[in-house]
Design a protein around this motif. Structure first.
Motif, PDB file in Angstrom:
ATOM      1  N   LYS A 101       0.848  -1.189   0.000  1.00  0.00           N
ATOM      2  CA  LYS A 101       0.000   0.000   0.000  1.00  0.00           C
ATOM      3  C   LYS A 101       0.885   1.240   0.000  1.00  0.00           C
ATOM      4  CE  LYS A 101      -3.783   2.082   2.716  1.00  0.00           C
ATOM      5  NZ  LYS A 101      -4.609   1.902   3.941  1.00  0.00           N
ATOM      6  N   LEU A 102       0.616   2.163  -0.938  1.00  0.00           N
ATOM      7  CA  LEU A 102       1.410   3.382  -1.072  1.00  0.00           C
ATOM      8  C   LEU A 102       0.472   4.579  -1.178  1.00  0.00           C
ATOM      9  CD1 LEU A 102       3.989   5.038  -1.648  1.00  0.00           C
ATOM     10  CD2 LEU A 102       3.779   4.363  -4.044  1.00  0.00           C
ATOM     11  N   ILE A 103       0.571   5.494  -0.227  1.00  0.00           N
ATOM     12  CA  ILE A 103      -0.242   6.712  -0.247  1.00  0.00           C
ATOM     13  C   ILE A 103       0.686   7.924  -0.200  1.00  0.00           C
ATOM     14  CG2 ILE A 103      -1.979   8.085   0.960  1.00  0.00           C
ATOM     15  CD1 ILE A 103      -3.199   5.510   2.004  1.00  0.00           C
ATOM     16  N   LEU A 104       0.640   8.732  -1.245  1.00  0.00           N
ATOM     17  CA  LEU A 104       1.396   9.988  -1.330  1.00  0.00           C
ATOM     18  C   LEU A 104       0.383  11.086  -1.578  1.00  0.00           C
ATOM     19  CD1 LEU A 104       4.180   8.687  -3.745  1.00  0.00           C
ATOM     20  CD2 LEU A 104       4.296   8.817  -1.259  1.00  0.00           C
TER      21      LEU A 104
ATOM     22  N   LYS B 268      -0.935  -3.344  -4.167  1.00  0.00           N
ATOM     23  CA  LYS B 268      -2.322  -3.423  -4.594  1.00  0.00           C
ATOM     24  C   LYS B 268      -3.029  -2.074  -4.628  1.00  0.00           C
ATOM     25  CE  LYS B 268      -3.144  -8.175  -3.041  1.00  0.00           C
ATOM     26  NZ  LYS B 268      -4.008  -9.066  -2.201  1.00  0.00           N
ATOM     27  N   TYR B 269      -2.497  -1.097  -3.890  1.00  0.00           N
ATOM     28  CA  TYR B 269      -3.221   0.178  -3.763  1.00  0.00           C
ATOM     29  C   TYR B 269      -2.224   1.342  -3.803  1.00  0.00           C
ATOM     30  CZ  TYR B 269      -6.279   3.781  -1.779  1.00  0.00           C
ATOM     31  OH  TYR B 269      -7.004   4.925  -1.571  1.00  0.00           O
ATOM     32  N   ILE B 270      -2.472   2.309  -4.706  1.00  0.00           N
ATOM     33  CA  ILE B 270      -1.664   3.529  -4.783  1.00  0.00           C
ATOM     34  C   ILE B 270      -2.595   4.733  -4.770  1.00  0.00           C
ATOM     35  CG2 ILE B 270      -0.023   4.899  -6.126  1.00  0.00           C
ATOM     36  CD1 ILE B 270       1.018   2.368  -7.373  1.00  0.00           C
ATOM     37  N   ASP B 271      -2.292   5.701  -3.918  1.00  0.00           N
ATOM     38  CA  ASP B 271      -3.027   6.961  -3.872  1.00  0.00           C
ATOM     39  C   ASP B 271      -2.021   8.099  -3.982  1.00  0.00           C
ATOM     40  OD1 ASP B 271      -4.436   9.250  -3.273  1.00  0.00           O
ATOM     41  OD2 ASP B 271      -5.480   8.426  -1.538  1.00  0.00           O
ATOM     42  N   GLU B 272      -2.014   8.779  -5.126  1.00  0.00           N
ATOM     43  CA  GLU B 272      -1.155   9.948  -5.332  1.00  0.00           C
ATOM     44  C   GLU B 272      -2.018  11.190  -5.536  1.00  0.00           C
ATOM     45  OE1 GLU B 272       2.881   9.355  -7.351  1.00  0.00           O
ATOM     46  OE2 GLU B 272       1.557   8.064  -8.524  1.00  0.00           O
ATOM     47  N   SER B 273      -3.084  11.301  -4.802  1.00  0.00           N
ATOM     48  CA  SER B 273      -4.049  12.376  -5.009  1.00  0.00           C
ATOM     49  C   SER B 273      -3.640  13.664  -4.309  1.00  0.00           C
ATOM     50  CB  SER B 273      -5.425  11.933  -4.499  1.00  0.00           C
ATOM     51  OG  SER B 273      -5.398  11.707  -3.100  1.00  0.00           O
ATOM     52  N   GLY B 274      -4.186  14.760  -4.807  1.00  0.00           N
ATOM     53  CA  GLY B 274      -4.082  16.038  -4.111  1.00  0.00           C
ATOM     54  C   GLY B 274      -2.741  16.724  -4.133  1.00  0.00           C
ATOM     55  N   SER B 275      -1.788  16.250  -4.941  1.00  0.00           N
ATOM     56  CA  SER B 275      -0.468  16.890  -4.987  1.00  0.00           C
ATOM     57  C   SER B 275      -0.479  17.989  -6.051  1.00  0.00           C
ATOM     58  CB  SER B 275       0.619  15.850  -5.271  1.00  0.00           C
ATOM     59  OG  SER B 275       0.694  14.922  -4.228  1.00  0.00           O
ATOM     60  N   ARG B 276      -1.184  19.041  -5.746  1.00  0.00           N
ATOM     61  CA  ARG B 276      -1.350  20.130  -6.708  1.00  0.00           C
ATOM     62  C   ARG B 276      -0.043  20.847  -6.953  1.00  0.00           C
ATOM     63  NH1 ARG B 276      -5.724  19.736  -3.509  1.00  0.00           N
ATOM     64  NH2 ARG B 276      -7.765  19.654  -4.515  1.00  0.00           N
TER      65      ARG B 276
ATOM     66  N   ASN C  11      -5.156   5.941  -7.634  1.00  0.00           N
ATOM     67  CA  ASN C  11      -5.862   7.206  -7.447  1.00  0.00           C
ATOM     68  C   ASN C  11      -4.947   8.374  -7.792  1.00  0.00           C
ATOM     69  OD1 ASN C  11      -7.365   9.399  -6.633  1.00  0.00           O
ATOM     70  ND2 ASN C  11      -7.707   8.688  -4.548  1.00  0.00           N
ATOM     71  N   MET C  12      -5.304   9.114  -8.842  1.00  0.00           N
ATOM     72  CA  MET C  12      -4.559  10.307  -9.246  1.00  0.00           C
ATOM     73  C   MET C  12      -5.471  11.534  -9.242  1.00  0.00           C
ATOM     74  SD  MET C  12      -1.331   9.675  -9.884  1.00  0.00           S
ATOM     75  CE  MET C  12      -0.787  10.939 -11.031  1.00  0.00           C
TER      76      MET C  12
END
Length: 388
Positions: free
Chosen positions: A165-168, A211-219, A242-243
């Motif tokens: 799991k990777l959340i950035l 299985k899960y990547i979230d790279e959201s909100g990096s404006r 998630n982008m």
């Protein structure tokens, strides 16, 4: 491999990995430089090191790394919360006996300081979460790394291949320049020369368990941007990417080809809350091997779905393109897509999916006559006129 371009595409194709080290001979970090950290047990994380870095305080990740090296036969999770504090967190932050890293609301220094260092610590991280982070990068360090780009070893470029799991999320980059450096960039056009560096192609980074990547909100918060997943990566087990909320006007090339072997298990890809104007994905072609279920494009600027895309959707049969809160225009161009959504609505049994389809609207009327109405695409009848 790492590449450099100006603007939002200053992309450092790395990947995220490691974390912190803990010493266990005496499992108490409350001495020396780790006085702001405590150890405890949590049911979902096991052995947890909790560090609270308040305003005016500084935590060096390398101290935690040295501490964890002595943690014989024990595994740890590390959680760092900052309330105005600063941490030194050099990439790729690998550390022995650390299986989870969470960092929240911190200012990060030293991010590029170990980029050319070959990593000798085995991959162990399963979870990486960086949220609401500001990464400060001295311009001089960035230029030095650009000049040594082919010295970045694969162990650093790929990072932790053990991740699940990777959340950035909400990552921002602050490029620090002196007035002299800023003037030099404007006169010499740094970005114009950056693309001419010869970059050695490495073997793909393969994340077998991710299985899960979230790279959201990096404006875009500055002139340059870092991207932390290598373009040459492969994700055989990835299910969700998630982008969303990244101010993207186009889909990066690495994500366009959903039929490729890059994401064979992908079920849900999210590019909602961006600035997309068209459907830019190349969809899978074989319904027998396609695992994709949802392409989330909510809250973009899309006004039509090309008929060729709709035909591909019909051939596959099980993909929902969620275009709620887009300025779709009711009209004959949209007719094939409306009919596809109608068939999806009647075919699927999942209540949430049916609700998504029911909430998709299109704009009916004329701007010239100032009469614009949003209508449910399922209730619209414009396609019947198109058949005449």
């Amino acid at each position: 491999m790492l590449t450099f371009e100006k603007g939002y595409n200053f992309v450092m194709l790395l990947c995220i990995y490691n974390i912190f080290a803990l010493s266990v001979a005496k499992p108490s970090p409350n001495s020396g430089r780790l006085v702001m950290c405590d150890l405890r047990r949590e049911s979902n994380l096991g052995n947890l090191m909790q560090c609270n870095v308040n305003k005016g305080h500084f935590l060096d990740y390398r101290d935690i790394r040295n501490w964890s090296e002595k943690a014989h036969d024990k595994k740890y999770s590390v959680r760092i919360n900052c309330a105005g504090g600063i941490i030194y967190l050099p990439w790729p932050f690998k550390a022995k006996n650390i299986i989870s890293l969470e960092v929240y609301r911190c200012k990060v220094l030293g991010f590029l300081s170990e980029m050319t260092v070959k990593q000798h610590i085995a991959d162990e991280l399963k979870t990486v979460i960086l949220s609401d982070i500001t990464v400060e990068i001295p311009f001089r360090e960035m230029i030095l790394l650009r000049d040594r780009i082919n010295q970045v070893p694969k162990s650093t470029d790929c990072g932790q291949l053990t991740m699940e799991k990777l959340i950035l999320k909400d990552i921002h980059y602050d490029l620090k320049m002196t007035p002299e450096e800023r003037d030099g960039v404007q006169q010499a056009s740094f970005a114009g020369n950056a693309g001419h560096n010869s970059v050695k192609q490495q073997d793909p980074c393969i994340y077998k368990s991710l299985k899960y990547i979230d790279e959201s909100g990096s404006r875009k918060s500055g002139q340059y941007h870092l991207k932390l997943i290598p373009e040459h990566s492969k994700f055989p087990a990835l299910e969700v990417y998630n982008m969303s909320g990244n101010e993207m006007g186009h889909v990066p090339n690495a994500f366009r080809h959903l039929h490729s072997g890059k994401f064979p298990a992908l079920r849900h890809i999210d590019f909602s809350n961006n600035f997309l104007r068209t459907f830019e994905f190349d969809l899978p072609t074989d319904p027998k091997t396609c695992r994709l279920e949802i392409v989330d494009l909510r809250n973009n600027h899309i006004n039509a779905i090309p008929s060729a895309i709709t035909q591909r959707l019909k051939n596959i049969g099980n993909i929902l393109v969620d275009v709620r809160h887009n300025p779709l225009k009711c009209g004959c161009r949209l007719a094939p897509f409306r009919q596809y959504l109608e068939s999806q609505y009647h075919k699927v049994t999942d209540v949430q999916k049916r609700q998504r389809v029911a909430e998709i609207t299109c704009i009916n009327g004329s701007i010239l006559h100032r009469k614009l109405n949003k209508v449910s695409i399922l209730k619209a009848t414009f396609d019947k006129k198109c058949q005449r």
